[in-house]
Motif scaffolding. Structure first.
Motif, mmCIF file in Angstrom:
data_model
loop_
_atom_site.group_PDB
_atom_site.id
_atom_site.type_symbol
_atom_site.label_atom_id
_atom_site.label_comp_id
_atom_site.label_asym_id
_atom_site.label_seq_id
_atom_site.Cartn_x
_atom_site.Cartn_y
_atom_site.Cartn_z
ATOM 1 N N ARG A 3 -7.306 -71.310 -61.089
ATOM 2 C CA ARG A 3 -6.349 -72.253 -60.524
ATOM 3 C C ARG A 3 -6.947 -73.643 -60.460
ATOM 4 N NH1 ARG A 3 -3.193 -69.593 -55.538
ATOM 5 N NH2 ARG A 3 -2.422 -67.786 -56.648
ATOM 6 N N LEU A 4 -6.097 -74.628 -60.690
ATOM 7 C CA LEU A 4 -6.487 -76.008 -60.460
ATOM 8 C C LEU A 4 -6.273 -76.295 -58.985
ATOM 9 C CD1 LEU A 4 -4.826 -77.879 -63.451
ATOM 10 C CD2 LEU A 4 -7.148 -76.986 -63.285
ATOM 11 N N VAL A 5 -7.227 -76.983 -58.393
ATOM 12 C CA VAL A 5 -7.123 -77.336 -56.976
ATOM 13 C C VAL A 5 -7.493 -78.798 -56.796
ATOM 14 C CG1 VAL A 5 -7.587 -75.008 -56.115
ATOM 15 C CG2 VAL A 5 -9.488 -76.563 -56.497
ATOM 16 N N SER A 6 -6.920 -79.400 -55.783
ATOM 17 C CA SER A 6 -7.343 -80.745 -55.388
ATOM 18 C C SER A 6 -8.006 -80.612 -54.034
ATOM 19 C CB SER A 6 -6.157 -81.704 -55.353
ATOM 20 O OG SER A 6 -5.165 -81.243 -54.482
ATOM 21 N N ASN A 8 -10.811 -82.876 -51.004
ATOM 22 C CA ASN A 8 -11.526 -84.070 -50.572
ATOM 23 C C ASN A 8 -13.012 -83.755 -50.517
ATOM 24 O OD1 ASN A 8 -9.280 -85.773 -50.136
ATOM 25 N ND2 ASN A 8 -8.860 -84.722 -48.221
ATOM 26 N N TYR A 9 -13.813 -84.627 -51.108
ATOM 27 C CA TYR A 9 -15.263 -84.468 -51.084
ATOM 28 C C TYR A 9 -15.859 -85.827 -50.768
ATOM 29 C CZ TYR A 9 -19.998 -83.304 -52.503
ATOM 30 O OH TYR A 9 -21.356 -83.103 -52.524
ATOM 31 N N LYS A 10 -16.558 -85.910 -49.655
ATOM 32 C CA LYS A 10 -17.148 -87.168 -49.191
ATOM 33 C C LYS A 10 -16.094 -88.264 -49.108
ATOM 34 C CE LYS A 10 -21.804 -86.120 -50.693
ATOM 35 N NZ LYS A 10 -22.991 -86.568 -51.392
ATOM 36 N N GLY A 11 -14.918 -87.891 -48.630
ATOM 37 C CA GLY A 11 -13.847 -88.842 -48.422
ATOM 38 C C GLY A 11 -13.063 -89.230 -49.662
ATOM 39 N N LEU A 12 -13.390 -88.658 -50.813
ATOM 40 C CA LEU A 12 -12.696 -88.990 -52.053
ATOM 41 C C LEU A 12 -11.860 -87.812 -52.527
ATOM 42 C CD1 LEU A 12 -15.611 -90.740 -53.964
ATOM 43 C CD2 LEU A 12 -13.721 -91.825 -52.750
ATOM 44 N N ARG A 13 -10.667 -88.099 -53.008
ATOM 45 C CA ARG A 13 -9.791 -87.062 -53.536
ATOM 46 C C ARG A 13 -10.271 -86.677 -54.922
ATOM 47 N NH1 ARG A 13 -6.976 -83.465 -51.183
ATOM 48 N NH2 ARG A 13 -5.042 -82.909 -52.178
ATOM 49 N N GLN A 14 -10.492 -85.384 -55.152
ATOM 50 C CA GLN A 14 -10.953 -84.884 -56.438
ATOM 51 C C GLN A 14 -10.139 -83.662 -56.823
ATOM 52 O OE1 GLN A 14 -15.150 -84.409 -56.952
ATOM 53 N NE2 GLN A 14 -15.648 -86.065 -55.561
ATOM 54 N N TRP A 15 -10.355 -83.197 -58.038
ATOM 55 C CA TRP A 15 -9.721 -81.961 -58.464
ATOM 56 C C TRP A 15 -10.722 -81.151 -59.269
ATOM 57 C CZ3 TRP A 15 -8.588 -80.492 -63.584
ATOM 58 C CH2 TRP A 15 -8.789 -81.474 -64.553
ATOM 59 N N GLN A 79 -11.855 -76.081 -46.040
ATOM 60 C CA GLN A 79 -11.829 -77.208 -46.961
ATOM 61 C C GLN A 79 -10.379 -77.506 -47.329
ATOM 62 O OE1 GLN A 79 -14.055 -76.575 -50.523
ATOM 63 N NE2 GLN A 79 -14.318 -78.754 -50.856
ATOM 64 N N ASN A 80 -10.060 -78.759 -47.412
ATOM 65 C CA ASN A 80 -8.701 -79.179 -47.694
ATOM 66 C C ASN A 80 -8.457 -79.099 -49.198
ATOM 67 O OD1 ASN A 80 -6.211 -80.353 -47.658
ATOM 68 N ND2 ASN A 80 -6.961 -82.416 -47.261
ATOM 69 N N HIS A 81 -7.742 -78.069 -49.641
ATOM 70 C CA HIS A 81 -7.356 -77.996 -51.043
ATOM 71 C C HIS A 81 -5.909 -77.554 -51.130
ATOM 72 C CE1 HIS A 81 -8.629 -73.794 -50.368
ATOM 73 N NE2 HIS A 81 -7.713 -73.512 -51.256
ATOM 74 N N SER A 82 -5.273 -77.873 -52.233
ATOM 75 C CA SER A 82 -3.867 -77.541 -52.387
ATOM 76 C C SER A 82 -3.573 -77.181 -53.828
ATOM 77 C CB SER A 82 -2.998 -78.727 -51.958
ATOM 78 O OG SER A 82 -3.298 -79.857 -52.724
#
Length: 88
Positions: A3-6, A8-15, A79-82
């Motif tokens: 699955r692709l997930v998005s 936040n890592y060190k305050g930056l949005r990543q995927w 962890q915040n992922h969606s």
């Protein structure tokens, strides 16, 4: 199926790509920097790349499966992922 997930890592949005067992994420930015194959900065841009993006990602994941050059980041339950299309 991966699955692709998005996230936040060190305050930056990543995927990235969630491993099939769901315990880790392989960040897209790390794949791109390691294998010098272009990927998008955001998941939305990746989706817009269409087939080219999918083929690039598949190639990088296959190379990483063999040489394990990109370390996995452990996924944490808090962890915040969606999923694609969801808002975190």
């Amino acid at each position: 199926m991966q699955r692709l997930v998005s996230f936040n890592y060190k305050g930056l949005r990543q995927w990235g790509v969630m491993t099939t067992d769901g315990t880790a994420i392989i960040p897209a930015v790390e794949l791109e920097e390691t294998y010098f194959i272009p990927l998008a900065e955001t998941m939305e841009e990746f989706i817009a790349m269409g087939e080219e993006g999918l083929l690039n990602l598949a190639q990088m994941l296959e190379m990483n499966k063999k040489d394990k050059a990109v370390p996995r980041q452990m996924a944490r339950s808090n962890q915040n992922h969606s999923e694609p299309g969801e808002r975190p």
